[in-house]
Design a protein around this motif. Structure first.
Motif, short mmCIF file in Angstrom:
data_model
loop_
_atom_site.label_atom_id
_atom_site.label_comp_id
_atom_site.label_asym_id
_atom_site.label_seq_id
_atom_site.Cartn_x
_atom_site.Cartn_y
_atom_site.Cartn_z
N SER B 37 0.83 -1.21 0.00
CA SER B 37 0.00 0.00 0.00
C SER B 37 0.86 1.25 0.00
O SER B 37 2.08 1.19 0.09
CB SER B 37 -0.95 -0.02 1.20
N ALA B 38 0.18 2.39 -0.12
CA ALA B 38 0.87 3.67 -0.21
C ALA B 38 1.68 3.93 1.06
O ALA B 38 1.27 3.57 2.17
CB ALA B 38 -0.16 4.78 -0.41
N SER B 39 2.81 4.58 0.86
CA SER B 39 3.67 4.98 1.96
C SER B 39 4.27 6.33 1.58
O SER B 39 4.67 6.54 0.44
CB SER B 39 4.78 3.93 2.12
N ALA B 41 6.31 9.14 0.39
CA ALA B 41 7.55 9.11 -0.40
C ALA B 41 8.05 7.68 -0.65
O ALA B 41 9.23 7.48 -0.90
CB ALA B 41 8.65 9.95 0.25
N ASN B 42 7.14 6.74 -0.57
CA ASN B 42 7.42 5.31 -0.77
C ASN B 42 8.54 4.79 0.14
O ASN B 42 9.19 3.80 -0.15
CB ASN B 42 7.77 5.01 -2.24
N ARG B 43 8.73 5.43 1.29
CA ARG B 43 9.85 5.05 2.16
C ARG B 43 9.64 3.72 2.87
O ARG B 43 10.59 3.06 3.26
CB ARG B 43 10.11 6.15 3.20
N GLN B 44 8.36 3.37 3.13
CA GLN B 44 8.04 2.08 3.78
C GLN B 44 8.84 1.88 5.08
O GLN B 44 9.57 0.90 5.21
CB GLN B 44 8.28 0.92 2.81
N PRO B 45 8.66 2.78 6.02
CA PRO B 45 9.46 2.69 7.25
C PRO B 45 8.84 1.81 8.34
O PRO B 45 9.38 1.74 9.44
CB PRO B 45 9.48 4.15 7.73
#
Lengths: 190, 190
Positions: B37-39, B41-45
């Motif tokens: 799913s969306a994060s 700035a696409n950082r996925q922290p």
């Protein structure tokens, strides 16, 4: 559709078929999806503005930032612009602390939009003062997120992330590639 | 199940059938739902800790606050406790700004749990230092949310909110009532 597929189909689209409009009722139904979900202390401080006329959409667009990692792309062209927006507002007369309510709401709206055959993008990088002024949003509402909606007009490909590089990119056919972390990287053992 | 029904069934349960365990694989599949799913700035922290053994669950429970509006209820009894938890962590080595990523993730996990026949509750009121210490969570992770999971063992009834009173309550049969705002109250005209 089972949830896993619905989530998989819910990509961040930034190019739309500008000729396809979205009826107000469709957008109202998407907002209705947010109403019965969890809210911190059940306060339900979120309000929603539905924007789906060309005149109002033109007032929203200049306040939005598109795809920070695509340095040579300035955002959707006139023919690729979103057909509608749902603006998620925090009602400061209820609370000043919105927690993650707008994340929960945004996900419900997006999944519902996918189910309805629409593409969406959450935009958090918003010129808030400018947008408030353009639309005449009363002072008591804080702009939290803008969700752009339309008939999606691009292909998005998920790649496995390599060496921690989170930047999405476009290939020569304008397909939009998005690197995602593998499952074993996001579960930690305690 | 269509999304609207799935959302409707996804209530905040605080009493569970303590005899029903949840396999690790089921919880792993729920975490997998968050991955695509969306994060911001696409950082996925976000990282996740899966807790499903009785020993570890006992370490989590004392750090959680239950149902602030139910002043005469101290939380689930031993027989009603959650069978598992998914702890959503922010990896500060990736970013210190998690935006609403954990709201999006929590909603996906909860909808998936409903689809799998489980009840859930998001708990944001957590003794974070205590829980970090009990579980030995490394310093670089910030505890964002805890999701309690189990076989739901209570009935939840949604009522239309009256006079802005957001407090949930229990009736004489221990049914849990939750007031929600009507749709026309949350859409604002601009």
């Amino acid at each position: 559709m089972i949830l896993k597929d619905l989530i998989f189909e819910t990509r961040s689209y930034r190019r739309f078929d500008g000729s396809k409009k979205i009826p107000y009722k469709t957008l109202q139904d998407l907002v209705d999806l947010t109403r019965l979900s969890a809210s911190g202390a059940n306060r339900q401080p979120l309000k929603y503005a539905i924007i789906n006329t060309p005149e109002k959409c033109e007032k929203v667009f200049p306040s939005l930032a598109w795809a920070a990692y695509l340095k040579d792309w300035e955002g959707p062209s006139d023919k690729e612009k979103p057909a509608a927006y749902i603006i998620i507002l925090g009602d400061k007369s209820i609370t000043e602390s919105f927690g993650v309510d707008h994340g929960i709401a945004a996900q419900s709206i997006r999944l519902g939009a996918t189910e309805a055959g629409l593409g969406t993008c959450i935009i958090a990088s918003v010129k808030r003062d400018q947008l408030s002024k353009e639309l005449g949003i009363p002072e008591k509402y804080e702009i939290l997120l803008v969700i752009a909606l339309g008939k999606a007009a691009e292909r998005i490909i998920i790649d496995e992330m390599k060496e921690g590089d989170v930047k999405y990119w476009r290939d020569s056919e304008k397909n939009h590639h998005v690197p995602k972390r593998p499952l074993d990287e996001i579960i930690i053992d305690l």
